[in-house]
Each structure stands twice: as structure tokens, then as C-alpha cells.
Write a protein that holds these residues in place. Structure first.
Motif, PDB file in Angstrom:
ATOM      1  N   TYR A 148       5.009 -20.816  -2.847  1.00 53.22           N
ATOM      2  CA  TYR A 148       4.086 -20.620  -1.722  1.00 53.22           C
ATOM      3  C   TYR A 148       4.113 -19.160  -1.281  1.00 53.22           C
ATOM      4  CZ  TYR A 148       2.545 -20.949   3.207  1.00 53.22           C
ATOM      5  OH  TYR A 148       1.921 -20.756   4.424  1.00 53.22           O
ATOM      6  N   TRP A 149       5.313 -18.609  -1.113  1.00 59.37           N
ATOM      7  CA  TRP A 149       5.419 -17.218  -0.662  1.00 59.37           C
ATOM      8  C   TRP A 149       5.123 -16.232  -1.783  1.00 59.37           C
ATOM      9  CZ3 TRP A 149       4.827 -16.725   4.151  1.00 59.37           C
ATOM     10  CH2 TRP A 149       5.351 -17.649   5.051  1.00 59.37           C
ATOM     11  N   THR A 150       5.481 -16.578  -2.999  1.00 53.25           N
ATOM     12  CA  THR A 150       5.142 -15.717  -4.136  1.00 53.25           C
ATOM     13  C   THR A 150       3.631 -15.548  -4.233  1.00 53.25           C
ATOM     14  OG1 THR A 150       7.131 -16.377  -5.352  1.00 53.25           O
ATOM     15  CG2 THR A 150       5.315 -15.476  -6.646  1.00 53.25           C
ATOM     16  N   ASN A 151       2.914 -16.625  -4.038  1.00 55.60           N
ATOM     17  CA  ASN A 151       1.454 -16.568  -4.134  1.00 55.60           C
ATOM     18  C   ASN A 151       0.824 -15.813  -2.971  1.00 55.60           C
ATOM     19  OD1 ASN A 151       1.332 -17.961  -6.584  1.00 55.60           O
ATOM     20  ND2 ASN A 151       1.353 -19.951  -5.575  1.00 55.60           N
ATOM     21  N   LYS A 152       1.587 -15.572  -1.912  1.00 54.93           N
ATOM     22  CA  LYS A 152       1.089 -14.751  -0.803  1.00 54.93           C
ATOM     23  C   LYS A 152       1.459 -13.273  -0.961  1.00 54.93           C
ATOM     24  CE  LYS A 152       0.663 -18.295   2.740  1.00 54.93           C
ATOM     25  NZ  LYS A 152      -0.810 -18.147   2.807  1.00 54.93           N
ATOM     26  N   GLY A 153       2.091 -12.940  -2.087  1.00 51.24           N
ATOM     27  CA  GLY A 153       2.390 -11.548  -2.370  1.00 51.24           C
ATOM     28  C   GLY A 153       3.827 -11.134  -2.149  1.00 51.24           C
ATOM     29  N   VAL A 154       4.705 -12.055  -1.759  1.00 49.79           N
ATOM     30  CA  VAL A 154       6.121 -11.721  -1.632  1.00 49.79           C
ATOM     31  C   VAL A 154       6.676 -11.462  -3.030  1.00 49.79           C
ATOM     32  CG1 VAL A 154       8.387 -12.607  -0.954  1.00 49.79           C
ATOM     33  CG2 VAL A 154       6.395 -12.987   0.525  1.00 49.79           C
ATOM     34  N   ASP A 155       7.390 -10.339  -3.178  1.00 50.40           N
ATOM     35  CA  ASP A 155       7.818  -9.875  -4.505  1.00 50.40           C
ATOM     36  C   ASP A 155       9.201 -10.351  -4.910  1.00 50.40           C
ATOM     37  OD1 ASP A 155       5.530  -7.934  -5.061  1.00 50.40           O
ATOM     38  OD2 ASP A 155       6.264  -7.175  -3.138  1.00 50.40           O
ATOM     39  N   GLY A 156       9.924 -10.956  -3.991  1.00 50.47           N
ATOM     40  CA  GLY A 156      11.254 -11.406  -4.356  1.00 50.47           C
ATOM     41  C   GLY A 156      11.964 -12.036  -3.176  1.00 50.47           C
ATOM     42  N   ALA A 208       0.823  -1.211   0.000  1.00 49.66           N
ATOM     43  CA  ALA A 208       0.000   0.000   0.000  1.00 49.66           C
ATOM     44  C   ALA A 208       0.858   1.262   0.000  1.00 49.66           C
ATOM     45  CB  ALA A 208      -0.938   0.006   1.206  1.00 49.66           C
ATOM     46  N   HIS A 209       2.109   1.144   0.447  1.00 48.54           N
ATOM     47  CA  HIS A 209       3.029   2.284   0.454  1.00 48.54           C
ATOM     48  C   HIS A 209       3.945   2.285  -0.769  1.00 48.54           C
ATOM     49  CE1 HIS A 209       2.300   4.149   4.442  1.00 48.54           C
ATOM     50  NE2 HIS A 209       1.717   2.984   4.661  1.00 48.54           N
ATOM     51  N   GLY A 210       3.609   1.498  -1.761  1.00 48.31           N
ATOM     52  CA  GLY A 210       4.378   1.497  -3.003  1.00 48.31           C
ATOM     53  C   GLY A 210       5.713   0.801  -2.898  1.00 48.31           C
ATOM     54  N   LEU A 211       5.860  -0.076  -1.919  1.00 41.24           N
ATOM     55  CA  LEU A 211       7.110  -0.797  -1.703  1.00 41.24           C
ATOM     56  C   LEU A 211       6.932  -2.282  -1.998  1.00 41.24           C
ATOM     57  CD1 LEU A 211       7.914   0.940   1.687  1.00 41.24           C
ATOM     58  CD2 LEU A 211       9.350   1.136  -0.355  1.00 41.24           C
ATOM     59  N   LYS A 212       8.010  -2.915  -2.455  1.00 43.73           N
ATOM     60  CA  LYS A 212       8.009  -4.349  -2.715  1.00 43.73           C
ATOM     61  C   LYS A 212       8.562  -5.104  -1.512  1.00 43.73           C
ATOM     62  CE  LYS A 212       6.812  -3.905  -7.133  1.00 43.73           C
ATOM     63  NZ  LYS A 212       5.530  -4.411  -7.673  1.00 43.73           N
ATOM     64  N   VAL A 213       8.140  -6.346  -1.355  1.00 40.74           N
ATOM     65  CA  VAL A 213       8.513  -7.179  -0.216  1.00 40.74           C
ATOM     66  C   VAL A 213       9.523  -8.233  -0.652  1.00 40.74           C
ATOM     67  CG1 VAL A 213       7.678  -8.876   1.456  1.00 40.74           C
ATOM     68  CG2 VAL A 213       6.313  -6.831   0.949  1.00 40.74           C
ATOM     69  N   VAL A 214      10.657  -8.286   0.060  1.00 42.31           N
ATOM     70  CA  VAL A 214      11.693  -9.295  -0.184  1.00 42.31           C
ATOM     71  C   VAL A 214      11.881 -10.078   1.116  1.00 42.31           C
ATOM     72  CG1 VAL A 214      14.110  -9.686  -0.811  1.00 42.31           C
ATOM     73  CG2 VAL A 214      12.828  -7.807  -1.875  1.00 42.31           C
ATOM     74  N   MET A 215      11.982 -11.388   1.015  1.00 45.23           N
ATOM     75  CA  MET A 215      12.271 -12.212   2.197  1.00 45.23           C
ATOM     76  C   MET A 215      13.367 -13.209   1.861  1.00 45.23           C
ATOM     77  SD  MET A 215       8.861 -14.676   2.459  1.00 45.23           S
ATOM     78  CE  MET A 215       9.415 -15.529   3.945  1.00 45.23           C
ATOM     79  N   ASP A 216      13.927 -13.816   2.899  1.00 47.21           N
ATOM     80  CA  ASP A 216      15.034 -14.766   2.731  1.00 47.21           C
ATOM     81  C   ASP A 216      14.545 -16.154   2.369  1.00 47.21           C
ATOM     82  OD1 ASP A 216      17.641 -13.416   3.669  1.00 47.21           O
ATOM     83  OD2 ASP A 216      16.258 -12.915   5.280  1.00 47.21           O
ATOM     84  N   ILE A 217      15.299 -16.797   1.494  1.00 48.21           N
ATOM     85  CA  ILE A 217      15.241 -18.248   1.331  1.00 48.21           C
ATOM     86  C   ILE A 217      16.677 -18.741   1.447  1.00 48.21           C
ATOM     87  CG2 ILE A 217      14.851 -20.128  -0.296  1.00 48.21           C
ATOM     88  CD1 ILE A 217      12.355 -18.845  -1.202  1.00 48.21           C
ATOM     89  N   VAL A 218      16.855 -19.842   2.171  1.00 48.04           N
ATOM     90  CA  VAL A 218      18.201 -20.341   2.505  1.00 48.04           C
ATOM     91  C   VAL A 218      18.310 -21.779   1.989  1.00 48.04           C
ATOM     92  CG1 VAL A 218      19.905 -20.548   4.364  1.00 48.04           C
ATOM     93  CG2 VAL A 218      17.979 -18.959   4.612  1.00 48.04           C
ATOM     94  N   PRO A 219      18.504 -21.970   0.680  1.00 45.00           N
ATOM     95  CA  PRO A 219      18.457 -23.343   0.159  1.00 45.00           C
ATOM     96  C   PRO A 219      19.604 -24.237   0.614  1.00 45.00           C
ATOM     97  CG  PRO A 219      18.057 -21.738  -1.579  1.00 45.00           C
ATOM     98  CD  PRO A 219      18.567 -20.981  -0.393  1.00 45.00           C
ATOM     99  N   ASN A 220      20.725 -23.668   0.984  1.00 41.16           N
ATOM    100  CA  ASN A 220      21.886 -24.496   1.299  1.00 41.16           C
ATOM    101  C   ASN A 220      21.730 -25.309   2.581  1.00 41.16           C
ATOM    102  OD1 ASN A 220      24.848 -25.240   0.964  1.00 41.16           O
ATOM    103  ND2 ASN A 220      24.890 -24.220   2.962  1.00 41.16           N
ATOM    104  N   HIS A 221      20.931 -24.807   3.537  1.00 40.53           N
ATOM    105  CA  HIS A 221      20.850 -25.489   4.822  1.00 40.53           C
ATOM    106  C   HIS A 221      19.549 -25.142   5.544  1.00 40.53           C
ATOM    107  CE1 HIS A 221      23.229 -21.723   5.254  1.00 40.53           C
ATOM    108  NE2 HIS A 221      22.473 -21.523   6.317  1.00 40.53           N
ATOM    109  N   VAL A 222      19.185 -25.973   6.485  1.00 35.31           N
ATOM    110  CA  VAL A 222      18.029 -25.734   7.350  1.00 35.31           C
ATOM    111  C   VAL A 222      18.462 -25.994   8.792  1.00 35.31           C
ATOM    112  CG1 VAL A 222      16.291 -26.295   5.615  1.00 35.31           C
ATOM    113  CG2 VAL A 222      17.192 -28.108   7.097  1.00 35.31           C
TER     114      VAL A 222
END
Length: 632
Positions: free
Chosen positions: A318-326, A166-180
Motif C-alpha cells: 500500500y505504501w510502496t504504491n504511494k511512492g514510499v521507497d523503503g 523532487a529534491h533527489g531524496l528517497k522516502v523511508v517510513m516505519d513498519i512495526v510488524p511485531n506489535h500494534v
């Protein structure tokens, strides 16, 4: 002006006009790669990204006790709800286009959430009390610490995604494929989703569809090191953690007892790379660097792929479909480039504008990760960050910069520039500059020299020095492992008003500088155009020394000259612009006005005559000029 259709290549050709040599990756007479052109120009057509990174747990925390190893009750914690309209307005004021919410996926923490069905985590395999954001425990939910109501944490994260948009900003979150996390257990996945390792054959070190690597016949042993939680008693802190057979550790350690310096809180994911390093999956032909994402997906469509590839694709979508932009990918260099082709093109098929950022420190692999792996942006740590830091610290001169920027000439649109992030020491700490003002010229060069993305880490814009030892996290870096307050940032936050009401005058001035600079970086068209180095041709000019750096950026009729003074002394020099660069700028004989975009004032004239341009520049200590050329 020499015209070519590859945007990054024009960057190099302007360098040739002032005496640089072409980068070894592509000679000037080689044919232009049309797919590379398309991939680069797709990025040029959009505003340059400015990424505001926050440690989400710390951003909204109002408590300031800062007791080492303190609990939530003692030291507080920020919530999704704290990142309200006022906070997002303040982030937007800095020129940000994207917010990287660090530490959102549910990772291991030392806090009892068993009332919500969440298993407790063992301090023997958790770093700090608040835990590492890179030891993810459940990829289908978010950190319960961040929610007002942990049972409703996913909805609260969705609310923040919506507010951010709503503030014209995109949402980025972490994905850590190398380890859990050592104890990965998803409570929130759909019924048809299988947990990592659920079907693994644990009797063998490696199998193609195993999600982990194993050490058959040996049980995991807790590393010998400092006691967890600073020695505080805890029912699970007994020096033991049940894991049989032991798994490889996240950084690749293959012993049942990793060292205390290893990523012992995590286990490494198997992407079909055999223990000897050979691939157990189809290898992309080299010419796929020249092909589109649609062609990459067609290549993978009929291939049998390791199970982990599918699991991480499903997580990202899963996260892309919830609106995460990258996504920002942690230690992407430790995962095969073929997997990135599969994952990134799967994401782009759903969201063609997705922002995909790779943490990588191997320059010889940069082009593979961009063109084969289809990354949008890569960390420019090994080149630009390291070079600028050395200059700020007085360990090197600006004479090192032309070669650094030449090395990325063909891929500058894909580089993420930064002087701080959660891994690096704070500029204002004594271990770096000790004074944020000293790094202002470095920030100008970092932000304006290339056509890629810029990053600012929360608190950087007000000179946060990270002075305290938080517990597991130590001074000079703001802790990502502990519950903590960030004092300079909290003065801007001002009890949740986010108006800078408690900042000192120096902190206000610094934040104003960052806002003006980052807005310029994102909105001034010239900074999406071509580059020409002025440093080498001016190096013998009187007053022009190895603590000045200058360059030109050009896009059509937008022409900007940048001069930065890294010295504590004032400087004055006559800056020369050679004939080849003048041709690139489209300037003929005459006089041209100059306006300093950073200071928003008229700043003298550029005089062009006898095939050369000249302008007198006077700079205060640590001052930079961003001079836009205008017709009188």
C-alpha cells in the motif's frame, strides 16, 4: 593483490595481509556463493546510502516553551508542511540520500480527533501525551498531529513524499510488524481489508490464523506505575482499559497485567509461532540463503501462510504504491526470518530498489536476516556502535576495533552505521560524550570503515544534547513520546528558514564537519571498495597508541588512508603501510602525493621503498585525516 569475486570477502583477504584471521562464517578456501555476490554487488553499484532520520513530529516545531507534559498548544508540533523546499535542501546539503520519516503511521495519541471520526485513545495505555510512534493504531493512514488539516492528512503526506523526491531524496517510513497499539482500529483501510484480530478465535491462547495471542478467561489490567500524563486529570485516565480476554503484550509478556517496564501500550502480533516457540509455517530450506528473491517468491506461492503475513504484505505494498521507497523495520529480530523472506521479496517484486532496514541486535542471526530474510541493511549497534562509544567514553582503547570489523568483514556492505538514533543517548549529553567534538573521530571511523549505509539523527549535526525532561521522555534522549522543541536543531531551523542563522560558531563548524564527512562517505568511490586494517601493524610505532585508529579503503585507482585521533592530546607518528596492503593499493616504489579530503588541502607525501610505505601524520586533538593517494 588477492582477487576474489565476492566483495565482502575481499574485505577479509586484505585483513589477512596484515595479520588478521578469517571470520568463522566462511573460510578462505570455500567456494564463492554467486547469489551472495549478486546481492552484494547490486548494492555496490549504487551510491552509498546516507540516511537522515527525523522525528517528524519534532522536526518542524518552532515553539520553545518545553513545558514537561505540555500540550500541542503549549509546546507546539511540527507538520508535514514545515518540511519544505528549504528544509529538504538543508538535508540534502548534509549528503543525505534517504530521509527516514519517523512516526508517520497513525499511532495512539492523547488528543481529541473525534470530529474526524477517530476514536479517542486511553492515557492508561499510551506512553506520553504525543504517544509512541511504535504503537500504530491505523496502518492505512498517518498521524493526524502532522497535518495542517487532519481530514486531509493522507494527501499532505503524499505531498511531502513528492517534495522529497523532487529534491533527489528517497522516502523511508516505519513498519512495526511485531506489535500494534492496544486499540488498533483502521478507519482508512479499503472495504476488503480486515482489521487485525477481527476474525480471531479469542477462546484459545493460540491459533495459526489468529493475529494476536490471548490469555483466555482473564481481562487486561493496567500496569501499576507512574500516573499517565504526569498525574493530570483526564476523563479516560481511570486506571482501567477494556480488553477481554487480555492479549499478550508487545514484548512478549504473557500476563493479564504487564509490568510498567513492558511495552504495555502494544499487543504482540502472531506470525504463526506457537507459544512454545516452534514454527507453524513452512520453514525455508537452508540453501535458500543462496537463492534469489524470485526463487523465494516461487517457494511461497503455493504455501498456506498465517493471516498476519498477508496483512503486513498488503500494508507494505500500500505504501510502496504511494511512492514510499523503503522501510525501517522495528525490532525485526522478534519476527521469524521466513516472514521477512516473504515480505521483502514481495516488496522487491514491485520496487527492486527498495531500501529495507532491520533493527536487530543478535549478531549470530545477521547472515540469516540478510541472505534468508533478504534484508538490505542491519543495525550495527552491538558491534561498531558499542565499541566506538566505549572508546569515546574512555572505557576502551582502539585496540578493540580490528576484531569488531573483522566480525562483519563478509557482510560489511549490509551494515547501517550510526552514533545516534531515537533509541540512543545524544552524543552531546553528559551520559555519553558531553561534548560533540569528542565523537568526531568516532563518526569518521563509523562513516568510512564499512561499505554499507550511514545514519545521522536530526540535531546530531549541530550537537543537540537533549538536556530537558519532556514528561514521559527523559533527558539524554530526545523524546519520542512528548510534544517538544529541540533547541540546537531549532537554531538551525531559524524560524523556518533552515539556514542555520541562529547557530553558534561551534554549531556551524560541527554541521560543516558532518556535511563534508557524509558527502565523502556517499560519493568517494574508495569507500565502496576493499578495506585493510593498519592499526595492528602500527601499534608498536612511536607515538601510535591505543587512541589512534587507521585503515585503508581501495577501489581500483581510488586509494584513501584514514587516521583518527580519539585523544584530547595532539599526536604525531610515522604511519607504516606493509607490503601486502601496498600491493592491494597498486603502489610501487616512489613518492605519492596526499590530499586530505576532509580538510580539502594537500597533506604531505607517502613514500614507498624497500617493500614498505611510510608517511608522517600529525593530528590535533580529536582530528581525523582522510588522505587520498595521488600520483605526483
Amino acid at each position: 593483490m588477492i582477487k576474489v569475486s565476492l566483495p565482502g570477502f575481499s574485505y577479509l583477504l586484505l585483513g589477512l595481509l596484515v595479520g588478521c584471521q578469517p571470520a568463522p562464517q566462511q573460510a578462505a578456501d570455500e567456494p564463492v556463493n554467486e547469489q551472495h555476490v549478486a546481492q552484494d554487488e547490486a548494492m555496490t553499484s549504487k551510491p552509498r546510502p546516507v540516511v537522515y532520520q527525523m522525528m517528524t513530529r519534532l522536526f518542524g516545531n518552532k515553539q520553545s516553551a518545553n513545558i514537561p507534559w505540555g500540550t500541542i498548544e503549549q509546546n507546539g508540533v511540527g507538520k508535514f508542511a514545515d518540511i519544505d523546499d528549504a528544509a529538504l535542501d538543508g538535508i540534502r546539503e548534509l549528503g543525505a540520500t534517504h530521509v527516514w520519516y519517523t512516526g508517520v503511521p497513525h499511532h495512539a495519541v492523547i488528543r481529541d480527533y473525534s470530529d474526524y471520526g477517530i476514536s479517542q485513545d486511553d492515557p492508561d495505555v499510551v506512553k506520553g501525551r504525543a504517544g509512541s510512534p511504535y504503537a500504530v493504531k491505523d496502518y492505512y493512514n498517518v498521524n493526524p498531529d502532522l497535518a495542517m488539516d487532519p481530514a486531509n492528512r493522507l494527501a499532505e503526506w503524499q505531498g511531502l513524499i513528492d517534495r522529497t523526491h523532487a529534491h533527489g531524496l528517497k522516502v523511508v517510513m516505519d513498519i512495526v510488524p511485531n506489535h500494534v497499539a492496544r486499540h488498533y482500529q483502521s478507519l482508512s483501510k479499503d472495504e476488503d481489508v480486515e482489521d487485525f484480530g477481527a476474525s480471531d478465535d479469542t477462546s484459545v491462547e493460540y491459533a495459526r490464523n489468529n493475529n494476536f495471542y490471548y490469555i483466555p478467561g482473564l481481562a487486561f489490567e493496567v500496569p501499576q506505575g507512574p500516573p499517565p500524563l504526569g498525574g493530570e486529570a483526564h476523563p479516560l485516565a481511570d486506571g482501567e482499559f477494556a480488553e477481554y480476554p487480555a492479549k499478550w503484550t508487545g514484548n512478549g509478556a504473557r500476563t493479564a497485567r504487564p509490568d510498567a517496564g513492558d511495552w504495555y501500550e502494544t499487543v504482540k502480533i502472531n506470525f504463526g509461532v506457537r507459544p512454545d516457540g516452534s514454527p507453524d509455517f513452512p520453514v525455508l530450506p537452508a540453501d535458500y540463503a543462496d537463492k534469489s528473491c524470485a526463487e523465494h517468491l516461487a517457494f511461497w506461492a503455493d504455501k498456506s501462510l498465517p493471516d498476519s503475513w498477508h496483512k503486513f504484505r498488503d500494508i507494505a505494498l500500500y505504501w510502496t504504491n504511494k511512492g514510499v521507497d523503503g522501510f525501517r523495520y522495528d525490532m525485526a529480530q522478534m519476527v521469524p526470518v521466513e516472514f521477512w523472506s516473504y515480505l521483502n521479496c514481495s516488496i522487491k517484486a514491485v520496487n527492486p530498489d527498495a531500501f529495507l532496514l532491520s533493527e536487530i541486535y543478535i549478531p549470530e542471526q545477521y547472515r540469516n536476516y540478510i541472505y534468508l530474510g533478504k534484508m538490505d541493511y542491519l543495525y550495527d549497534k552491538v558491534g561498531t556502535y558499542d565499541a566506538l562509544r566505549a572508546i569515546v567514553e574512555g572505557k576502551a582503547s582502539t585496540d578493540s576495533l580490528p576484531a569488531v570489523f573483522e566480525d562483519i568483514g563478509d557482510i560489511h556492505r549490509h551494515m547501517l552505521m550510526f552514533l545516534e538514533n531515537h533509541d540512543e543517548q545524544r552524543i552531546a549529553s553528559p551520559a555519553f560524550a558531553g561534548d560533540p567534538v569528542k565523537a568526531k573521530p568516532a563518526m569518521v571511523v563509523s562513516s568510512l570503515v564499512a561499505g554499507g549505509a550511514n545514519l545521522v539523527y536530526f540535531g546530531q549535526e549541530v550537537g543537540e544534547p537533549a538536556a530537558g525532561d519532556a514528561g514521559f521522555g527523559k533527558a539524554t534522549r530526545t523524546s519520542i513520546f512528548d510534544y517538544w522543541g529541540v533547541p540546537a536543531h531549532q537554531r538551525w531551523m531559524n524560524g523556518g528558514r533552515f539556514d542555520g542563522g541562529l547557530l553558534t560558531q561551534e554549531e556551524k563548524s560541527l554541521r560543516d564537519f558532518y556535511a563534508r564527512l557524509l558527502n565523502l562517505a556517499s560519493t568517494e568511490p574508495a569507500f565502496q571498495g576493499e578495506f585493510a586494517d593498519l592499526h595492528q601493524v602500527n601499534r608498536r610505532q612511536r607515538g601510535y597508541e591505543g587512541n589512534l585508529y587507521s585503515f585503508v579503503r581501495i577501489l581500483d585507482q581510488h586509494r584513501v588512508i584514514v587516521v583518527a585521533n580519539f585523544d584530547k592530546q595532539s599526536k604525531q607518528t610515522e604511519l607504516r603501510i606493509p607490503a601486502g596492503v601496498l600491493a592491494g593499493m597498486g603502489l610501487t616504489q616512489g613518492q605519492y602525493g596526499l590530499r586530505d579530503l576532509l580538510a580539502e588541502r594537500v597533506a604531505g607525501q607517502l613514500v614507498v621503498g624497500k617493500g614498505e610505505g611510510s608517511l608522517t601524520v600529525s593530528l590535533a586533538p580529536y582530528q581525523s585525516l582522510v588522505l587520498k593517494v595521488q600520483h605526483l
